[in-house]
Design an enzyme around this catalytic site. Sequence first.
Site, PDB file in Angstrom:
ATOM      1  N   GLU A 168     -11.147   1.075  -3.740  1.00 46.25           N
ATOM      2  CA  GLU A 168     -10.539   1.511  -2.477  1.00 46.25           C
ATOM      3  C   GLU A 168      -9.253   2.269  -2.781  1.00 46.25           C
ATOM      4  OE1 GLU A 168      -9.464  -2.021  -0.252  1.00 46.25           O
ATOM      5  OE2 GLU A 168      -8.776  -3.047  -2.051  1.00 46.25           O
ATOM      6  N   ASP A 214       0.803  -1.219   0.000  1.00 47.06           N
ATOM      7  CA  ASP A 214       0.000   0.000   0.000  1.00 47.06           C
ATOM      8  C   ASP A 214       0.838   1.271   0.000  1.00 47.06           C
ATOM      9  OD1 ASP A 214      -2.107  -1.862   0.371  1.00 47.06           O
ATOM     10  OD2 ASP A 214      -1.900  -1.719   2.539  1.00 47.06           O
TER      11      ASP A 214
END
Length: 529
Positions: A194, A22
């Site tokens: 997301e 991420d």
Amino acid sequence: MTATRTSVRMARNPVLPGFHPDPSMIRVNGEFVVATSTFQWFPGVTLHRSTDLVTWEPLPHPLTRRAQLDLRGVPDSGGVWAPGLSHVDGTFHLVYTNMLGYNVDGFYDSPNYHVQAPSLHGPWTDPMPLHARGFDPSMFHHEGRSWLLSMQWDHRPGRNRFSGILLQEFDRATRTLVGDAEVIFTGTAIGLTEGPHLLHRDGWFYLVVAEGGTSWSHAVTVARSRNLSGPFEPDPAGPMLTSSGHAGLELKKAGHGSLVHDERDRWFVAHLAARPVDSAGHCVLGRETSIQRVEWVDGWPRVAGGVPATAVAIPDDYPVQQPAPVTAFGPQWQSVRRVPDPSWLSRTERLGAIRLRADQSPASRHDVSLFARRQRALSEDLTVVIDAAPAHFQQMAGLIHYYDSALWHWLQLTHDERIGRCLTVLTCDQGTLIDPLTDPIPWPHEGPVRMRARVDRTELRFAVARPHGDWQPVGPALDARLLSDEHAARTAVAGATGTAVEGFTGAFLGVCATDLTGRRMVCDVLDAS
């Protein structure tokens, strides 16, 4: 220290090997900085800096106090999800989720927080709570104003759980959200939208999102709008980056991208990817950070071929980043869920050693005395020297290959009432303990013990030695694939409710000390290499 190079260099992906998912990348003062998720590992959020995108120096973690991040009791693969790093007007901003509990068929308890600092070295403030509407927060700064983005989770049965990307204004003076949150994008047909990041270029607002989940269908999607609040239209060419549908790629699961540019308008995307250790797709190292060049084509950011490359050419004028000096037990070493305070970890009580006071078992989600670093290569060794004196079978210490509280292999120095001081191995496979040895191995030698873990793609082998003796293998080859996201994914059914548990971390190698007698046995780690 930096020096200007004169020849082309290549960045080799992953640039941050091992569990570094991420990525949120920014460029400040001629340096690239990447923040990555740490989940249940403490301290929270890893930071790395680089002048050339090739060599990366670890920086101190920003979340170092329990007041900033309380991980005790969080589920496996809970904790810090997808931090968002930004910089504006001389201040660094960091937003992050502390995932306290999640159930794909129900609620996600996902409080989000904001901290800030004048420097990447801190001091970082105490956290300001934001909202718990969803996860994967980031910040967007434009023309003196700031906004918070995140995905929105819809817990209601029958609804799309990933119900859209939220935008809400953030007041930097008070560090609070103002006005109403609005959904600005609901994603594409890929779904599971997301990981939002916003940028502005040539009069367009570009929304970069992750789609397709965190596994084989993962992707980076870009949408744009003339207005900050949308409507956002996705790139008609499809995902900017994905590994999905490309069987021959070395880097799988490519997704969750963060775009950045330098002063000459040269663009890059940092993204996560994974390297399977076998044909079945087990990714023991977890999700790692890679980078790609980005070119603008017809007003859209594009990666060549739309797929991740393992080698990326770097501009010649970037100063060379010198490798950081190697230090014993540096910032790459972390604890699981636990603030490393003197009650259980000391760097000073024994000169040249890390002292652990044994506590709960590695199956606990609270007070585990475990100190470890990421496995960074498909084939890798860790050798440690420990000094401990277990006097009961409930006292044990040794070298551990650890994924989470339910998945690990552990070489132990312990005590057996039949033979005394001995060695044994325990494997935990989704919570079930397995003994790979027929019987404990007597170890009558007093004093320190050398222990080695040797991981070769799918296999783990333990060995031991006296301080200056030859290595002796302990037990059979163990299945390293247990420590993978793929093995961690499992479904427990309770009545009519299914609870999906996924794995989002990666393998660590380190030392764990357990004492269930209450005597807090001491384990000194004299060396680790």
